[in-house]
Design an enzyme around this catalytic site. Sequence first.
Site, short mmCIF file in Angstrom:
data_model
loop_
_atom_site.label_atom_id
_atom_site.label_comp_id
_atom_site.label_asym_id
_atom_site.label_seq_id
_atom_site.Cartn_x
_atom_site.Cartn_y
_atom_site.Cartn_z
N HIS A 186 0.84 -1.19 0.00
CA HIS A 186 0.00 0.00 0.00
C HIS A 186 0.89 1.25 0.00
CE1 HIS A 186 -2.56 3.09 1.96
NE2 HIS A 186 -3.56 2.48 1.35
N ARG A 188 1.21 3.70 1.92
CA ARG A 188 1.78 4.09 3.21
C ARG A 188 2.89 3.14 3.66
NH1 ARG A 188 -1.98 5.68 8.16
NH2 ARG A 188 0.08 5.57 9.10
N LYS A 189 3.09 2.06 2.94
CA LYS A 189 4.15 1.13 3.29
C LYS A 189 5.48 1.59 2.71
CE LYS A 189 1.21 -1.51 5.41
NZ LYS A 189 -0.05 -0.77 5.21
N ILE A 190 6.57 1.00 3.19
CA ILE A 190 7.91 1.43 2.78
C ILE A 190 8.14 1.13 1.31
CG2 ILE A 190 10.38 1.02 3.15
CD1 ILE A 190 9.67 0.57 6.13
#
Length: 392
Positions: A186, A188-190
Amino acid sequence: MSTSTTRSSIPIARPFVGREEEEAVLEVLRSGWLSQGQRVAEFERRFAEYVGAKHAVAVSSCTTALHLALIAAGVSSGDEVLCPSLSFIATANSIRYVGATPVFVDIDETTYNMNPNRLEEAITPRTRAILAVHQIGLPAALSEILELAHRRNLVVVEDAACAIGSEYRGQRIGAPHSSLACFSFHPRKILTTGEGGMVTTADEKVAERIRHLRQHAMTTSDLTRHASQTVLIESYDEVGFNYRMTDMQAAIGIVQLGRVDGFLARRRFLAERYSRELAKLGWLIPPQEPAGCRHNFQSYMLRLSDDSPVTRDQLMQGLLNRGISSRRGIMAMHRELPYQDKKWNDHLPRTNAVADGSIILPLFHQMTEEEQDYVIDSIRAIAISQTDSSAC
């Protein structure tokens, strides 16, 4: 630190996508093959190599990864799965998708992960699996969880949605700690592919079954049929799903995977800087990193102490008034309507306390020290303002 700097907007997160990602997508668009194909297969190989797993299977999200992992683990209707309530709701939803019941276990309020000492008492004759969450990138207590699971004949699935690059006892999450681990891509993930997920496993048969299930359980993939010099007719031997990743997403993921170590180094630097400065205030509790665990700081979450001069919501509003985004700490799933039950209020005191008193601050690869100074100085100013207001 100066408080003269202002910002019109500092987001909670900001995905980094550069020219290489753009060119990789354009290459796929021009190839004429957009759906699951060679780029997905390459992304899977590279991801498995990065985390140290034998097999990786790309899917459309971490939620679908969890769904397929639970099916592959043999969890089905009537079973119970132990998991923390302090997690994004997809954790419990994936258990419901297979007809099982989530049984919430309280957390360790230092790590925000499921307390392994509370697992045994939650086991019943219906317990089939443990869904261990590596919350916001800090590895769960896998040794204790796996020891109990082995002793009680339970399956362990890792919800590693936030845990790309996190390490447990010298190995990256996704290596063969348990039978299955599930990751999210997603924004918002790294590492992001826009949307997307991955299942890693050491079991070749499990990986092959998940590959079938993600594409309607067809026995021969589109890519294999397209490349074959003989006619191939697929069959469908069980009910499957449309959980495929596209080559466009995978192309982004391949480039992003090459950036992960740089992302991690920057996040760890900024997180250490947050912790050092905010601990000086005396009323904020920075995240802890137990021995043997290496946090990736997918998010930076800290707690307000009992003697905090502001409430969590006052702090969030004060930051928003200064153009700084924040988020409440991790949600407590047992408070959401699909999972509400009066019994959980008594069983999950630490979960409730952390859910009510924690906040997530902005943290992203491109964040400058100047931006971070502005966040820190704003927190200090909000506390002073609230203290002065209370004294009047």
